[in-house]
Design an enzyme around this catalytic site. Structure first.
Site, mmCIF file in Angstrom:
data_model
loop_
_atom_site.group_PDB
_atom_site.id
_atom_site.type_symbol
_atom_site.label_atom_id
_atom_site.label_comp_id
_atom_site.label_asym_id
_atom_site.label_seq_id
_atom_site.Cartn_x
_atom_site.Cartn_y
_atom_site.Cartn_z
ATOM 1 N N ARG A 1 -1.817 9.342 -33.537
ATOM 2 C CA ARG A 1 -1.021 8.126 -33.665
ATOM 3 C C ARG A 1 -0.231 8.142 -34.964
ATOM 4 O O ARG A 1 0.909 7.679 -35.022
ATOM 5 C CB ARG A 1 -1.915 6.883 -33.599
ATOM 6 C CG ARG A 1 -1.168 5.577 -33.902
ATOM 7 C CD ARG A 1 -1.961 4.332 -33.532
ATOM 8 N NE ARG A 1 -3.339 4.402 -33.963
ATOM 9 C CZ ARG A 1 -3.756 4.176 -35.221
ATOM 10 N NH1 ARG A 1 -2.871 3.910 -36.193
ATOM 11 N NH2 ARG A 1 -5.034 4.242 -35.519
ATOM 12 N N ASP B 1 23.316 0.435 -30.797
ATOM 13 C CA ASP B 1 22.670 1.072 -29.652
ATOM 14 C C ASP B 1 23.614 2.167 -29.164
ATOM 15 O O ASP B 1 24.694 1.889 -28.636
ATOM 16 C CB ASP B 1 22.411 0.042 -28.553
ATOM 17 C CG ASP B 1 21.605 0.612 -27.389
ATOM 18 O OD1 ASP B 1 21.726 1.822 -27.112
ATOM 19 O OD2 ASP B 1 20.873 -0.151 -26.734
ATOM 20 N N LYS C 1 17.252 8.025 -21.258
ATOM 21 C CA LYS C 1 18.540 8.177 -20.605
ATOM 22 C C LYS C 1 19.124 9.574 -20.886
ATOM 23 O O LYS C 1 18.518 10.568 -20.551
ATOM 24 C CB LYS C 1 19.472 7.042 -21.038
ATOM 25 C CG LYS C 1 18.853 5.648 -20.926
ATOM 26 C CD LYS C 1 18.306 5.332 -19.546
ATOM 27 C CE LYS C 1 17.972 3.860 -19.346
ATOM 28 N NZ LYS C 1 16.858 3.364 -20.167
ATOM 29 N N TYR D 1 22.382 -4.452 -22.781
ATOM 30 C CA TYR D 1 21.352 -4.213 -21.779
ATOM 31 C C TYR D 1 20.469 -5.458 -21.632
ATOM 32 O O TYR D 1 20.012 -6.030 -22.625
ATOM 33 C CB TYR D 1 20.515 -2.999 -22.197
ATOM 34 C CG TYR D 1 19.237 -2.812 -21.430
ATOM 35 C CD1 TYR D 1 19.229 -2.789 -20.035
ATOM 36 C CD2 TYR D 1 18.031 -2.662 -22.095
ATOM 37 C CE1 TYR D 1 18.048 -2.634 -19.323
ATOM 38 C CE2 TYR D 1 16.845 -2.486 -21.405
ATOM 39 C CZ TYR D 1 16.855 -2.484 -20.020
ATOM 40 O OH TYR D 1 15.694 -2.327 -19.326
#
Length: 382
Positions: free
Chosen positions: A48, A173, A198, A101
């Site tokens: 982590r 973004d 994406k 988005y």
């Protein structure tokens, strides 16, 4: 500095020294042996807090975006959530583009606004409107360009200047453009956000997100702490898959862009289409700006149908190569009805998208076949 594709292939991706394997291994481990208490090998103790597979991807992304540091997460929204936690506190104002988005707006409106973050939206392509919407409490300006799904192109450099004058962190973004086509940090943005699901992932087989920070070392440290303390990380396998895909990003975006240009031009001449949204078309309002701040125009095309919402719903039932699905940026072409899919969460709000709108993620198939597929679907619905 080496060229983009050279850095994509080599930065953060050294060969494995013990065997000479050209591709770094996937470090599928949750923990690491210590040489005595606190004796960490190359700083690794628990996956982590750090894993070589994730670190390799983060090095790649920072290099390609021209940033100080990059941080990867289990999804794009997890990355956005970490950024909000790192920058904002109750009472702060977040100014967001009104064509983003739907999931990004949902996160801010339904998760963070109830916790005290003030949220408002504005047409970020209208610089005067942005200036008017700035408040004394504005601490973050959120820009998505080209936007999802209306392909609005916004002036990153001008918006960065407005945001910085107000003391705000400017977020870009860059999911649609990717660093292969556009590098917002070089234009003045403070942070770049990606859904690496994406184009960066590029094969519709991995979910992830990323933040890339420019020169703000304090912000980078804040995000690093949240990545560790909250733990919304991506797995070693997902990091490795994304690193693999980054190596071909430049050549893929070249083909995505070329195919999308062909498709957009074909749609622009179709009487069943009332409007085409693609920055590569000369009549797009942001065409000249996109030509200045992007190297190509990308692989996303949206269109409105003259026959209205029913025509849009009918068309998606008749395409074959364009599969009806959410997401975008894979090698295969997808078609989406945003009003009921990606942007369903903003129905009835000022961010609602037209119900006659379809969004195309133009893949890497032969352009002639993609155009034929759309023409056949139009013929089928009359």
């Amino acid at each position: 500095m080496s060229g983009f594709s050279t850095r994509a292939i080599h930065d953060g991706q050294p060969f494995e020294p013990r065997t000479g394997a050209v591709i770094p291994p996937i470090f599928m481990t949750s923990t690491f042996v210590q040489d005595g208490v606190g004796g960490l090998r190359e700083g690794y103790e628990y996956s982590r807090s750090g894993n070589p597979s994730r670190d390799g991807l983060q090095t790649q992304l920072a290099s390609l975006e021209g940033g100080r540091r990059a941080f990867t997460f289990g999804s794009g929204l997890a990355a956005e959530d970490a950024l909000v936690r790192a920058v904002l506190k109750p009472g702060d104002h977040l100014l967001m583009g009104n064509d983003v988005y739907g999931g990004s707006h949902r996160l801010m409106n339904r998760i963070w606004a109830p916790w005290g973050i003030e949220l408002s939206t504005v047409d970020v392509a209208d610089l005067d409107a942005v200036r008017a919407a700035i408040r004394p409490t504005t601490r973050m300006l959120w820009v998505e360009t080209p936007s999802n799904p209306l392909m609005t192109v916004s002036d990153i450099a001008a918006l960065a200047a407005i945001g910085h004058e107000a003391g705000a962190v400017v977020v870009a973004d860059n999911t649609f453009a990717t660093p292969a086509l556009q590098q917002p940090l070089s234009l003045g943005a403070d942070v770049v956000v990606h859904s690496t699901t994406k184009y960066i992932g590029g094969h519709s087989d991995v979910v992830g997100g990323a933040l890339v920070v420019g020169d703000d070392a304090e912000l980078a440290e804040g995000i690093a702490f949240l990545q560790f303390a909250v733990g919304a990380i991506n797995s070693p396998m997902d990091a490795w898959l994304t690193s693999r895909s980054l190596k071909t990003l430049d050549v893929r975006m070249e083909r995505h862009s070329a195919n999308a240009q062909r498709v957009a031009e074909a749609l622009a001449g179709n009487p069943a289409v009332s409007q085409v949204f693609y920055p590569g078309l000369p009549d797009h309002p942001g065409h000249e700006l996109a030509g200045r701040q992007m190297s190509r125009f990308g692989g996303m095309v949206s269109m409105r149908l003259a026959g209205g919402p029913q025509a849009a719903l009918d068309l998606v039932r008749h395409t074959e190569l364009f599969a009806l699905a959410e997401s975008l940026g894979g090698v295969e072409s997808l078609i989406c009805y945003p009003a009921e899919m990606t942007h369903a969460s903003v129905k009835g709000t000022e961010l609602a998208v037209p119900e006659d709108l379809l969004r195309l993620s133009v893949g890497l198939e032969d352009a002639d076949d993609l155009i034929a597929d759309l023409e056949g679907a139009f013929a089928a619905i009359g």
